[in-house]
Every structure is written in structure tokens, then in C-alpha cells.
Design an enzyme around this catalytic site. Structure first.
Site, PDB file in Angstrom:
ATOM      1  N   ARG A 185       0.838  -1.208   0.000  1.00  0.00           N
ATOM      2  CA  ARG A 185       0.000   0.000   0.000  1.00  0.00           C
ATOM      3  C   ARG A 185       0.870   1.254   0.000  1.00  0.00           C
ATOM      4  O   ARG A 185       0.559   2.241  -0.684  1.00  0.00           O
ATOM      5  CB  ARG A 185      -0.915  -0.013   1.235  1.00  0.00           C
ATOM      6  CG  ARG A 185      -1.989  -1.091   1.186  1.00  0.00           C
ATOM      7  CD  ARG A 185      -2.653  -1.273   2.540  1.00  0.00           C
ATOM      8  NE  ARG A 185      -3.779  -2.202   2.473  1.00  0.00           N
ATOM      9  CZ  ARG A 185      -4.172  -3.002   3.460  1.00  0.00           C
ATOM     10  NH1 ARG A 185      -3.521  -2.990   4.616  1.00  0.00           N
ATOM     11  NH2 ARG A 185      -5.202  -3.799   3.310  1.00  0.00           N
ATOM     12  N   HIS A 209       2.115  -4.623  12.674  1.00  0.00           N
ATOM     13  CA  HIS A 209       1.079  -4.491  11.651  1.00  0.00           C
ATOM     14  C   HIS A 209      -0.110  -3.822  12.342  1.00  0.00           C
ATOM     15  O   HIS A 209      -1.005  -4.476  12.859  1.00  0.00           O
ATOM     16  CB  HIS A 209       0.683  -5.865  11.113  1.00  0.00           C
ATOM     17  CG  HIS A 209      -0.515  -5.831  10.196  1.00  0.00           C
ATOM     18  ND1 HIS A 209      -0.540  -5.111   9.033  1.00  0.00           N
ATOM     19  CD2 HIS A 209      -1.726  -6.424  10.295  1.00  0.00           C
ATOM     20  CE1 HIS A 209      -1.713  -5.266   8.447  1.00  0.00           C
ATOM     21  NE2 HIS A 209      -2.457  -6.055   9.204  1.00  0.00           N
TER      22      HIS A 209
END
Length: 349
Positions: A185, A209
């Protein structure tokens, strides 16, 4: 799995494969060194099936085993994939609620996880996931003692640590999908700003994460050109706030997808297959994945899994890349590790 034995379509169950094909003369058995690659996916929800579908279309396995507690859905998913056989590379597809179907796996991918109940605390959800992993990991380790475990279930870093502790596997054979997708991303957003292809962008998100992830701005390059040093040499000003906003967009992107369509699936499917390819094809590529991070970049205080740029191959994690971090980046990474260690300490494991 309800399926007729292969080739037994003749009268009385005659094996037609013996009639349809005539052997050539002077043959020998197959080479004992020829690999038969098997991947098992535990959990056939949206994420698990996106991973399974991507593995099939990219021809990453000779055999794919699916495991889930919901027998009817599991059987339906298996049939749906099998019916696409004419359009896919040849892969044997199995499915069962019994973990014995995973025997001999080279890679076990775990996507199963407990869903959060409205009003439930994050800690309570995590404890329920620990209980679930105590049911999942031991049979996988039993039937495939030499496999590599890849954890995709969230919170991925803590659950990768849990899987490592429960399995008893060496740390190089327990990997979390970590920030591999976050970094994709990140690369997409940078490429979009510069109007280039994301494949020409080298950029990593490391750490948890989650909200405490760390964007490694100092090591970003496009087409081999380090971005920040290029801007400085060209005396082009940039605002740190702009960089922080790009990182925030990375962190928020999963929430945005979930709010719009209810779940994420395709991107994590490609991310997991990307990792599977590097591992099973011994690509020795570098990915930001969740690994045992103790001792790297000043991380101490206990065993913790978080994402670092790691080289992956048939042995799992082959090593951690010695990327130069600024002092600010290193401190943020240590803070991210501290956040995860605090969560682990509450679990009593």
C-alpha cells in the site's frame, strides 16, 4: 471429500487410466529428488479463499489442502475450486475438518481467527484467539513437522509469537504476513504521487502491523534513486507532515476497505501468495514480514515478533537485512516492539 477414485469410470470400477494410456518401454520410477509441493490453508473465510484462489492461479502448489470447522461451507468451497480445473494449472485440491488432510505440507497458512463481539475488549478477543490457536497449531505441527507456518490472522504479530511458542518450531520456520501488505500500500501511494509504477518503488513499513508501524522514509528509492537525499541535493523542500499523511493513509487503508465492502481479501490474497512464492521457489527475496526481532536494531526486553525486512527461501527466514535506520526510525521501531511486548505480558504466555 466425496469423490470417485481417479480413473475408476469403467465397469466394476475398472481403472481406465491403465487402459487409456499405454506405458513406454524401459521406464524407471520418478526421481526421488523431484519435489511435490503442498500448501495447506486453515480458515476458508474471505481471506483464506482469496489466498487459496491466488495460489491456484499462480501455480504455486501441486496440492492444496483446505481446513475449516464449517463442513458444508468447506465442501462447497472445495467443489467450487475443483470445478474451475479446466481453467487452472493442475493442482490436487483437498478439504476436510480433520487436520490429517494437511499431512506433509511444505507451508501451512493460518487465516482462522475469532471475530470480535460488540463491546469486547481487544485483550479478551486476543485470549480467545490464543485458545483457537491452541487447537490449530499442534495438529499442524504433528502432521507436518518440517513445514513453515505463515500466520495471517490478526493481530498477526502477537499470534505469530503464540504460534511459535505453541508449535515448538525454530523461529526461522514461523513467519507472520506482517507489513508485507502495508508496504505494498505504501509503494502504491508513493507511486501514485510520483506517477510511476509501484514496482519501481522500493519502500518498507516495519514494526507492528497496526497503529505503531514505522515508515522507513530514509531508505525509500524510486528506480534506484534515494528520494529524500535526491530532494535535498536538488534543494527541493518537502514537509514532514506530508510524509506522515502518506503513512497515516497506509494505516487507515484497511479500515477504509472494511468500511466500504465489509472485509479485505484480494490484496492480502496476493500478499500471502507473494510470500509463498518466495519461500517455496527459494527466491531469496526480501519482504517486510513478522519475525523474531529480539536483538535487532536495539530491540530487547523479551521475545517479540514484528516486521523487519527479511530474506525468505525454502528454509523460511534466511536472515534480516541490515537496513540503515535513522535514530528516529530506530526509536519508533523499539517503541513498536514495546507496545507488542506489553500486550504479550497480559496473556501470561
Amino acid at each position: 471429500m466425496h469423490k470417485s477414485p481417479s480413473g475408476s469410470l469403467g465397469p466394476g470400477g475398472l481403472d481406465l487410466s491403465q487402459v487409456f494410456f499405454k506405458p513406454i518401454h524401459n521406464t524407471s520410477p520418478p526421481s526421488p529428488t523431484k519435489r511435490h509441493t503442498k500448501i495447506s490453508v486453515v480458515g476458508t473465510g474471505n481471506v483464506g479463499m482469496a489466498i487459496a484462489q491466488t495460489i491456484l492461479t499462480q501455480d504455486l502448489a501441486d496440492e492444496l489442502a483446505l481446513v475449516d470447522a464449517k463442513a458444508d461451507k468447506l465442501h462447497g468451497e472445495m467443489l467450487d475450486l475443483q470445478h474451475a480445473a479446466a481453467f487452472l494449472p493442475r493442482t490436487k485440491i483437498l478439504a476436510s475438518t480433520d487436520y490429517s488432510v494437511t499431512v506433509g505440507s511444505d507451508l501451512c497458512i493460518i487465516t482462522a481467527g475469532a471475530r470480535q463481539i460488540p463491546g469486547e475488549s481487544r485483550l479478551n478477543l486476543l485470549q480467545r484467539n490464543v485458545t483457537l490457536f491452541e487447537m490449530i497449531i499442534p495438529p499442524l505441527a504433528k502432521y507436518s513437522p518440517d513445514s513453515i507456518l505463515m500466520i495471517v490472522s490478526n493481530p498477526v504479530d502477537v499470534l505469530t509469537y503464540i504460534a511459535w511458542k505453541i508449535s515448538g518450531f525454530p523461529s526461522n520456520r514461523v513467519i507472520g504476513s506482517g507489513t508485507n501488505l502495508d508496504s505494498s500500500r505504501f509503494r502504491f501511494l508513493i507511486a501514485d504521487h510520483l506517477d510511476v509504477t509501484a514496482q519501481d518503488v522500493q519502500a518498507n513499513i516495519v514494526g507492528e502491523h497496526g497503529d505503531s508501524s514505522v515508515a522507513l522514509w530514509s531508505s525509500i528509492s524510486v528506480g534506484g534513486v534515494p528520494i529524500l537525499s535526491f530532494l535535498e541535493k536538488q534543494e527541493i523542500a518537502y514537509e514532514k507532515e506530508t510524509l506522515e499523511n502518506i503513512h497515516k493513509a497506509v494505516v487507515d487503508s484497511a479500515y477504509e476497505v472494511i468500511n466500504l465492502k465489509g472485509y479485505t481479501s484480494w490484496a492480502i490474497g496476493y500478499s500471502a501468495a507473494n510470500l509463498a512464492r518466495s519461500i517455496l521457489r527459494n527466491q531469496r527475496k526480501i519482504h517486510p514480514v513478522s519475525v523474531l526481532a529480539k536483538g535487532f536494531y536495539g530491540i530487547d526486553g523479551g521475545d517479540v515478533f514484528l516486521s523487519l525486512p527479511a530474506q525468505l527461501g525454502r528454509g523460511g527466514v534466511l536472515g534480516v537485512t541490515n537496513v540503515h535506520l535513522t535514530e528516529e526510525e530506530a526509536q519508533r521501531l523499539r517503541d513498536s516492539a514495546k507496545t507488542l511486548l506489553e500486550v504479550q505480558s497480559q496473556l501470561g504466555i
